[in-house]
Write a protein that holds these residues in place. Structure first.
Motif, PDB file in Angstrom:
ATOM      1  N   ARG A 234       0.824  -1.204   0.000  1.00 56.49           N
ATOM      2  CA  ARG A 234       0.000   0.000   0.000  1.00 56.49           C
ATOM      3  C   ARG A 234       0.858   1.254   0.000  1.00 56.49           C
ATOM      4  N   GLN A 235       1.984   1.198   0.734  1.00 62.64           N
ATOM      5  CA  GLN A 235       2.889   2.347   0.762  1.00 62.64           C
ATOM      6  C   GLN A 235       3.485   2.615  -0.617  1.00 62.64           C
ATOM      7  N   VAL A 236       3.928   1.551  -1.292  1.00 63.12           N
ATOM      8  CA  VAL A 236       4.496   1.721  -2.637  1.00 63.12           C
ATOM      9  C   VAL A 236       3.418   2.200  -3.600  1.00 63.12           C
ATOM     10  N   ALA A 237       2.211   1.639  -3.486  1.00 66.40           N
ATOM     11  CA  ALA A 237       1.113   2.058  -4.353  1.00 66.40           C
ATOM     12  C   ALA A 237       0.741   3.517  -4.105  1.00 66.40           C
ATOM     13  N   ARG A 238       0.739   3.932  -2.823  1.00 64.21           N
ATOM     14  CA  ARG A 238       0.459   5.328  -2.498  1.00 64.21           C
ATOM     15  C   ARG A 238       1.526   6.254  -3.075  1.00 64.21           C
ATOM     16  N   MET A 239       2.781   5.815  -2.976  1.00 60.93           N
ATOM     17  CA  MET A 239       3.889   6.584  -3.505  1.00 60.93           C
ATOM     18  C   MET A 239       3.726   6.794  -5.011  1.00 60.93           C
ATOM     19  N   LEU A 240       3.384   5.723  -5.722  1.00 58.91           N
ATOM     20  CA  LEU A 240       3.209   5.811  -7.169  1.00 58.91           C
ATOM     21  C   LEU A 240       1.968   6.617  -7.541  1.00 58.91           C
ATOM     22  N   LEU A 241       0.908   6.487  -6.730  1.00 51.71           N
ATOM     23  CA  LEU A 241      -0.310   7.240  -7.020  1.00 51.71           C
ATOM     24  C   LEU A 241      -0.068   8.740  -6.879  1.00 51.71           C
ATOM     25  N   LEU A 242       0.669   9.144  -5.837  1.00 52.63           N
ATOM     26  CA  LEU A 242       0.950  10.566  -5.639  1.00 52.63           C
ATOM     27  C   LEU A 242       1.857  11.126  -6.727  1.00 52.63           C
ATOM     28  N   ILE A 243       2.860  10.356  -7.147  1.00 50.91           N
ATOM     29  CA  ILE A 243       3.720  10.827  -8.229  1.00 50.91           C
ATOM     30  C   ILE A 243       2.927  10.873  -9.535  1.00 50.91           C
ATOM     31  N   SER A 244       1.955   9.971  -9.682  1.00 50.92           N
ATOM     32  CA  SER A 244       1.091   9.995 -10.867  1.00 50.92           C
ATOM     33  C   SER A 244       0.229  11.251 -10.887  1.00 50.92           C
ATOM     34  N   ILE A 245      -0.303  11.614  -9.719  1.00 52.40           N
ATOM     35  CA  ILE A 245      -1.100  12.849  -9.628  1.00 52.40           C
ATOM     36  C   ILE A 245      -0.249  14.058  -9.970  1.00 52.40           C
ATOM     37  N   THR A 246       1.004  14.069  -9.514  1.00 46.14           N
ATOM     38  CA  THR A 246       1.919  15.165  -9.832  1.00 46.14           C
ATOM     39  C   THR A 246       2.150  15.252 -11.340  1.00 46.14           C
ATOM     40  N   ILE A 247       2.358  14.099 -11.977  1.00 50.97           N
ATOM     41  CA  ILE A 247       2.561  14.079 -13.423  1.00 50.97           C
ATOM     42  C   ILE A 247       1.334  14.612 -14.149  1.00 50.97           C
ATOM     43  N   ILE A 248       0.156  14.183 -13.702  1.00 52.77           N
ATOM     44  CA  ILE A 248      -1.091  14.620 -14.337  1.00 52.77           C
ATOM     45  C   ILE A 248      -1.259  16.131 -14.228  1.00 52.77           C
ATOM     46  N   ILE A 249      -1.071  16.669 -13.020  1.00 52.45           N
ATOM     47  CA  ILE A 249      -1.238  18.109 -12.801  1.00 52.45           C
ATOM     48  C   ILE A 249      -0.214  18.914 -13.597  1.00 52.45           C
ATOM     49  N   SER A 250       1.035  18.433 -13.608  1.00 48.70           N
ATOM     50  CA  SER A 250       2.088  19.171 -14.301  1.00 48.70           C
ATOM     51  C   SER A 250       1.972  19.070 -15.817  1.00 48.70           C
ATOM     52  N   SER A 251       1.290  18.034 -16.320  1.00 47.57           N
ATOM     53  CA  SER A 251       1.179  17.844 -17.770  1.00 47.57           C
ATOM     54  C   SER A 251       0.060  18.670 -18.395  1.00 47.57           C
ATOM     55  N   ILE A 252      -0.972  18.990 -17.619  1.00 51.23           N
ATOM     56  CA  ILE A 252      -2.134  19.695 -18.179  1.00 51.23           C
ATOM     57  C   ILE A 252      -1.767  21.065 -18.759  1.00 51.23           C
ATOM     58  N   PRO A 253      -1.051  21.962 -18.018  1.00 53.46           N
ATOM     59  CA  PRO A 253      -0.686  23.260 -18.614  1.00 53.46           C
ATOM     60  C   PRO A 253       0.192  23.110 -19.850  1.00 53.46           C
ATOM     61  N   ASN A 254       1.079  22.107 -19.848  1.00 52.44           N
ATOM     62  CA  ASN A 254       1.928  21.890 -21.014  1.00 52.44           C
ATOM     63  C   ASN A 254       1.100  21.473 -22.223  1.00 52.44           C
ATOM     64  N   CYS A 255       0.095  20.608 -22.000  1.00 53.70           N
ATOM     65  CA  CYS A 255      -0.800  20.212 -23.096  1.00 53.70           C
ATOM     66  C   CYS A 255      -1.561  21.420 -23.638  1.00 53.70           C
ATOM     67  N   ILE A 256      -2.041  22.279 -22.736  1.00 50.18           N
ATOM     68  CA  ILE A 256      -2.766  23.490 -23.150  1.00 50.18           C
ATOM     69  C   ILE A 256      -1.869  24.381 -23.995  1.00 50.18           C
ATOM     70  N   GLU A 257      -0.616  24.529 -23.575  1.00 55.24           N
ATOM     71  CA  GLU A 257       0.330  25.359 -24.331  1.00 55.24           C
ATOM     72  C   GLU A 257       0.559  24.801 -25.732  1.00 55.24           C
ATOM     73  N   GLN A 258       0.708  23.481 -25.834  1.00 56.85           N
ATOM     74  CA  GLN A 258       0.958  22.875 -27.149  1.00 56.85           C
ATOM     75  C   GLN A 258      -0.268  22.996 -28.051  1.00 56.85           C
ATOM     76  N   VAL A 259      -1.474  22.810 -27.493  1.00 57.95           N
ATOM     77  CA  VAL A 259      -2.706  22.987 -28.274  1.00 57.95           C
ATOM     78  C   VAL A 259      -2.804  24.425 -28.767  1.00 57.95           C
ATOM     79  N   TYR A 260      -2.486  25.377 -27.890  1.00 60.36           N
ATOM     80  CA  TYR A 260      -2.511  26.796 -28.252  1.00 60.36           C
ATOM     81  C   TYR A 260      -1.556  27.070 -29.413  1.00 60.36           C
ATOM     82  N   GLN A 261      -0.375  26.459 -29.364  1.00 55.15           N
ATOM     83  CA  GLN A 261       0.609  26.689 -30.423  1.00 55.15           C
ATOM     84  C   GLN A 261       0.154  26.100 -31.745  1.00 55.15           C
TER      85      GLN A 261
END
Length: 334
Positions: A234-261
């Motif tokens: 559960r600890q390893v799964a929690r660790m991966l889930l939180l890093i996954s959430i970070t990736i998701i949040i950090s990727s959204i503005p970048n996707c918006i920027e690329q769509v805009y371009q």
């Protein structure tokens, strides 16, 4: 006209200062964090103490190897692409013809190659936890061995490395000293397939799906089995889930920027000061995943915190500990 020019100058100045301050801070935190990640995951992975096949360490070996490779990739991203991004956006450095390979072609190749390797290994670690936690024996059997995991990682690195070779040929220097793609066909491929799909939507959907499924499966298993290894899983799964959430949040503005371009590819709004400020913020968030992984692991995982405290001088490191939720003692699983 004067007020508009003043506003543009303010946006540019804010963007430059944000990149210099936050970019430099992220460089320092990322270097320290990923070096500690590499150290801890190496100690865990190289440990040979595993008394039985149900040992927590055996169950986590593949995930540790994926996370170790991801940390190496993140470290390279911070040392090279992030530091040069601060130079470009923070100090407004314009690339000269003699430096076109190092600051343009090779930089973008390294950035996208190692960023995709980092994303892919995180996805594979998440998928590995999903297979381990599955109640279906056929799915559990799909979990790879140590040698198979190494082969998978080498295959991932080769495929991504070969796929990204065109970057070296298509990126060139513009008249104003910026690194751009002159081929319209490859430009669309780079923005839509590369940046939006491979570095954005596909990892977001994959991590969201298997992260949620893994947590659901672990909760079901906990109701029928209270073994120590489930707590660690559960600890390893929690660790991966939180890093996954970070990736998701950090990727959204970048996707918006690329769509805009893509939408405004021939529009002057792409060169406005307000878009530059958004680009700076998007870039800062884009590098959040390579920088923050150690701190997410430290906050979310008692095992990780305990191992880090064992690195303090005059204390011997242990191989793997699980902190019992119903007890104040730490029980070693070696």
């Amino acid at each position: 006209m004067y007020s508009s020019q003043t506003t543009d100058e303010k946006f540019n100045m804010i963007g430059q200062r944000v990149m210099i301050i936050f970019g430099t801070l992220m460089c320092i935190l990322g270097l320290i964090g990923n070096c500690l990640n590499i150290f801890i995951f190496t100690v865990w992975y190289r440990s040979r103490k595993s008394p039985n096949k149900f040992s927590n360490f055996n169950r986590s070996r593949n995930s540790l190897l994926y996370l170790l490779v991801s940390s190496f990739a993140n470290l390279i991203i911070i040392i090279y692409p992030l530091s040069t991004r601060i130079l470009f956006d923070g100090y407004q450095y314009h690339i000269n013809e003699p430096h076109i390979f190092f600051f343009c072609k090779f930089r973008y190749y390294i950035l996208h190659t190692f960023y995709l390797i980092s994303l892919t290994t995180i996805c594979m670690a998440t998928f590995d936890r999903y297979l381990i936690s599955s109640r279906n024996p056929h799915l559990r059997e799909l979990n790879s061995t140590k040698k198979q995991t190494i082969v998978i990682i080498v295959f991932i690195c080769l495929i991504i490395g070969l796929h990204n070779i065109p970057i070296v040929f298509y990126f060139n220097l513009s008249s104003d000293g910026e690194c751009v793609i002159f081929s319209s066909a490859y430009s669309y491929y780079y923005l839509s397939i590369f940046r939006i799909l491979l570095e954005g939507l596909i990892p977001i959907l994959f991590l969201s799906l298997f992260g949620i499924l893994t947590f659901k499966q672990l909760r079901i298993l906990e109701k029928h089995n209270s073994n120590n290894h489930l707590n660690s899983d559960r600890q390893v799964a929690r660790m991966l889930l939180l890093i996954s959430i970070t990736i998701i949040i950090s990727s959204i503005p970048n996707c918006i920027e690329q769509v805009y371009q893509i939408v405004f590819i021939y529009d002057d709004r792409r060169h406005s000061s307000s878009f530059f400020l958004f680009h700076v913020i998007s870039s800062i968030l884009f590098y959040t995943n390579p920088v923050m992984s150690f701190y997410i692991f430290y906050i979310s995982t008692p095992n990780f915190r305990h191992q880090l405290r064992c690195f303090i001088p005059h204390k011997k490191a242990v191989n793997y500990f699980v902190k019992q939720e119903d007890s104040s003692k730490s029980v070693p699983l070696t």
